[in-house]
Scaffold this motif. Structure first.
Motif, PDB file in Angstrom:
ATOM      1  N   ASN A 103     -27.499  21.158   3.551  1.00  0.00           N
ATOM      2  CA  ASN A 103     -28.447  20.198   4.097  1.00  0.00           C
ATOM      3  C   ASN A 103     -27.818  18.821   4.226  1.00  0.00           C
ATOM      4  OD1 ASN A 103     -30.328  22.216   4.095  1.00  0.00           O
ATOM      5  ND2 ASN A 103     -31.725  21.239   2.632  1.00  0.00           N
ATOM      6  N   VAL A 104     -28.172  18.133   5.312  1.00  0.00           N
ATOM      7  CA  VAL A 104     -27.692  16.761   5.503  1.00  0.00           C
ATOM      8  C   VAL A 104     -28.158  15.880   4.342  1.00  0.00           C
ATOM      9  CG1 VAL A 104     -28.010  14.705   6.936  1.00  0.00           C
ATOM     10  CG2 VAL A 104     -27.431  16.884   7.995  1.00  0.00           C
ATOM     11  N   GLY A 105     -29.345  16.184   3.793  1.00  0.00           N
ATOM     12  CA  GLY A 105     -29.851  15.399   2.673  1.00  0.00           C
ATOM     13  C   GLY A 105     -28.918  15.418   1.476  1.00  0.00           C
ATOM     14  N   ALA A 106     -28.239  16.536   1.260  1.00  0.00           N
ATOM     15  CA  ALA A 106     -27.276  16.600   0.157  1.00  0.00           C
ATOM     16  C   ALA A 106     -26.131  15.628   0.405  1.00  0.00           C
ATOM     17  CB  ALA A 106     -26.739  18.020   0.002  1.00  0.00           C
ATOM     18  N   LEU A 107     -25.693  15.511   1.644  1.00  0.00           N
ATOM     19  CA  LEU A 107     -24.578  14.612   1.962  1.00  0.00           C
ATOM     20  C   LEU A 107     -25.002  13.155   1.866  1.00  0.00           C
ATOM     21  CD1 LEU A 107     -23.120  16.550   5.020  1.00  0.00           C
ATOM     22  CD2 LEU A 107     -22.177  16.440   2.722  1.00  0.00           C
ATOM     23  N   THR A 108     -26.169  12.810   2.386  1.00  0.00           N
ATOM     24  CA  THR A 108     -26.585  11.408   2.375  1.00  0.00           C
ATOM     25  C   THR A 108     -26.983  10.931   0.982  1.00  0.00           C
ATOM     26  OG1 THR A 108     -28.850  12.033   3.009  1.00  0.00           O
ATOM     27  CG2 THR A 108     -27.330  11.468   4.782  1.00  0.00           C
ATOM     28  N   GLN A 109     -27.424  11.851   0.119  1.00  0.00           N
ATOM     29  CA  GLN A 109     -27.823  11.451  -1.231  1.00  0.00           C
ATOM     30  C   GLN A 109     -26.661  11.442  -2.221  1.00  0.00           C
ATOM     31  OE1 GLN A 109     -31.456  13.459  -2.720  1.00  0.00           O
ATOM     32  NE2 GLN A 109     -31.863  14.047  -0.595  1.00  0.00           N
ATOM     33  N   SER A 110     -25.576  12.103  -1.880  1.00  0.00           N
ATOM     34  CA  SER A 110     -24.439  12.172  -2.802  1.00  0.00           C
ATOM     35  C   SER A 110     -23.650  10.870  -2.782  1.00  0.00           C
ATOM     36  CB  SER A 110     -23.528  13.334  -2.411  1.00  0.00           C
ATOM     37  OG  SER A 110     -23.025  13.156  -1.100  1.00  0.00           O
ATOM     38  N   GLN A 111     -23.254  10.398  -3.951  1.00  0.00           N
ATOM     39  CA  GLN A 111     -22.497   9.158  -4.055  1.00  0.00           C
ATOM     40  C   GLN A 111     -20.997   9.378  -3.945  1.00  0.00           C
ATOM     41  OE1 GLN A 111     -23.991   6.100  -4.302  1.00  0.00           O
ATOM     42  NE2 GLN A 111     -25.954   7.153  -4.103  1.00  0.00           N
TER      43      GLN A 111
END
Length: 479
Positions: A103-111
């Motif tokens: 999911n794109v959300g995993a990429l945008t939320q990962s630091q």
């Protein structure tokens, strides 16, 4: 899915068969997700389809993340790809042995890169461990045991009724085997999740990477589950409770010789740029402005603002911002790519060609960038560039699978050349990629009539003509 031959199954058996059908679809479909949340929190809107995102920069970064992990898992020859899903939740899953869906959300939320690498290592553990195949075998076993238990329970109720013995709640007795089967299946899946966790840590150790990012991800899940943990039965979840996974992972992390290893600065910089890009493409301008305000003069912030300007119609300002980024880093192919894309989509195809050619060269001929270049060459309408456009589009379609738009541009290029059979064939491919099988067959039939019998074009067209459309779902009339 015939389990047993019964002319008129009893209501409890029909209910069990329904649950088993749902379980089968779950295992065959969205199996082995990464997120440790209850299944009902992951439900999608009926009839909705996830959107796949294609992006050269992000896909190249994912390949760099997974290459050492796949090597450590012995999967370097399997051609496994990471597929990006346009979903804002933090999750990843595998459906087969060839693709990891992220999911794109995993990429945008990962630091940090390490957080995503840990997620990818976990999913790799499922593939390397053959968990999907074994889950299907386990499901078959559970189905058999559940039906046998159902029949035995039914026989017990019938015997009790005949003898006058008080058997308690007959419905509860009938449904208990189905509940036991369900818990047995979920317990098996929890064990596979724990196995994937351990495998992930072993891959990270083999590649001299820290498991701390993976631990941080599970700590996030644990915090999300905190309000649920007092009322959720852990034995009806397909994943171990997050707190349990965190505790088990903490023990593995403590033993890792690379616990304190950090991501290389260059990799962190690429991760930050990728996140900025995805945020700018998936969030509205006000959200982008909050995350990357004008006071932030970092490269990722400037990148995000330039993309957001292009997406929301301020093309001239976007081009100016891309030019400033290019001046600072002229060897970055993605700055050139996005400048070309902004110009192409604003109707300035001729101006888009130069930056897209430069992007193609700098990227080593990336298929997605060459696809965009081919589209610009067609849209510019210069017949002297027709052959180049056909070459670029054919290469990109062969390498990356393509999109309906890319096939349509190829059809236009063949039309500009006067090659009507190939134009019809490309149009058929465009219809097929868009899911319109009937139109694809009609166009392919027209193309087939124009190709020499047995030629490559004739064979491709014939394959499409003989393609059977998928059966339409039968809609039940409301009772």
């Amino acid at each position: 899915m015939p389990l047993l031959s019964v002319d008129k199954p009893s209501r409890p058996i029909r209910r069990l068969a329904t649950w088993l059908s749902v379980a089968t679809m779950a295992v065959q479909g969205l199996a082995m997700p990464f997120g440790a949340v209850p299944a009902y929190a992951q439900e999608s809107v009926p009839g909705s389809r996830p959107t796949i995102i294609r992006d050269a920069e992000t896909e190249n970064l994912m390949r760099d993340y997974t290459r050492p992990i796949f090597r450590a898992a012995g999967l370097q020859q399997q051609n496994i790809e990471v597929v990006l899903i346009n979903d804002r939740s933090f999750n990843a899953f595998v459906m087969d042995g060839r693709r990891i869906f992220l999911n794109v959300g995993a990429l945008t939320q990962s630091q940090t890169p390490n957080e995503i690498i840990g997620v990818l290592a976990h999913e790799t553990g499922h593939i390397a461990g053959g968990h999907l195949a074994r889950m299907r075998e386990q499901l078959e076993t559970v189905q058999t045991l559940a039906v046998v238990g159902m029949l035995l329970a039914g026989a017990g109720v019938a015997a009790g009724a005949a003898s006058g013995t008080n058997m308690g709640n007959p419905a509860g007795a009938l449904m208990a085997p189905g509940e036991m089967a369900r818990r047995s299946l979920l317990a098996y899946q929890r064990s596979e999740e724990q196995s994937a966790d351990r495998a992930a840590v072993s891959y990270l150790t083999a590649t001299k990477q820290s498991p701390m990012g993976m631990l941080k991800t599970f700590e996030r899940f644990a915090n999300d589950q905190l309000f649920l943990s007092q009322r959720v039965d852990p034995y009806v979840l397909s994943h171990p409770m997050a707190r349990e996974r965190v505790a088990a992972l903490e023990d593995l992390v403590a033993k890792s010789p690379y616990r304190d290893a950090k991501d290389p600065p260059a990799l962190q910089a690429r991760h930050d740029m990728m996140r900025a890009k995805l945020v700018a493409f998936t969030e509205p301008p006000d959200s982008v402005a909050r995350r990357y305000p004008l006071s932030d003069t970092s490269l990722p912030a400037r990148y995000a603002r330039a993309i957001s300007a292009y997406r929301y119609g301020n093309v001239n300002d976007a081009v100016r911002q891309f030019d400033a980024l290019i001046a600072q880093n002229p060897s970055n192919p993605y700055f050139q790519e996005l400048k070309g894309q902004a110009l192409l989509e604003s109707g300035r195809a001729r101006e888009a060609i130069a930056p897209l050619r430069r992007a193609s060269t700098l990227s080593g001929g990336n298929a997605l960038i060459r696809m965009l270049l081919g589209q610009a060459l067609v849209a510019a309408g210069d017949k002297s560039s027709t052959e180049e456009a056909i070459r670029e589009l054919n290469f990109s379609l062969q390498q990356s699978g393509g999109t309906p738009a890319a096939w349509r541009y190829l059809a236009m290029a063949y039309g500009q050349k006067g090659d009507i059979p190939n134009a019809d064939l490309a149009s058929a491919q465009a219809a097929l990629a868009a899911g319109d099988v009937q139109l694809a067959r009609e166009l392919a039939g027209r193309a087939r009539q124009q190709f020499p019998l047995g030629s490559p074009g004739w064979l491709k067209a014939d394959d499409i003509v003989n393609l059977k459309p998928p059966p339409r779902p039968v809609r039940k009339k409301p009772s």
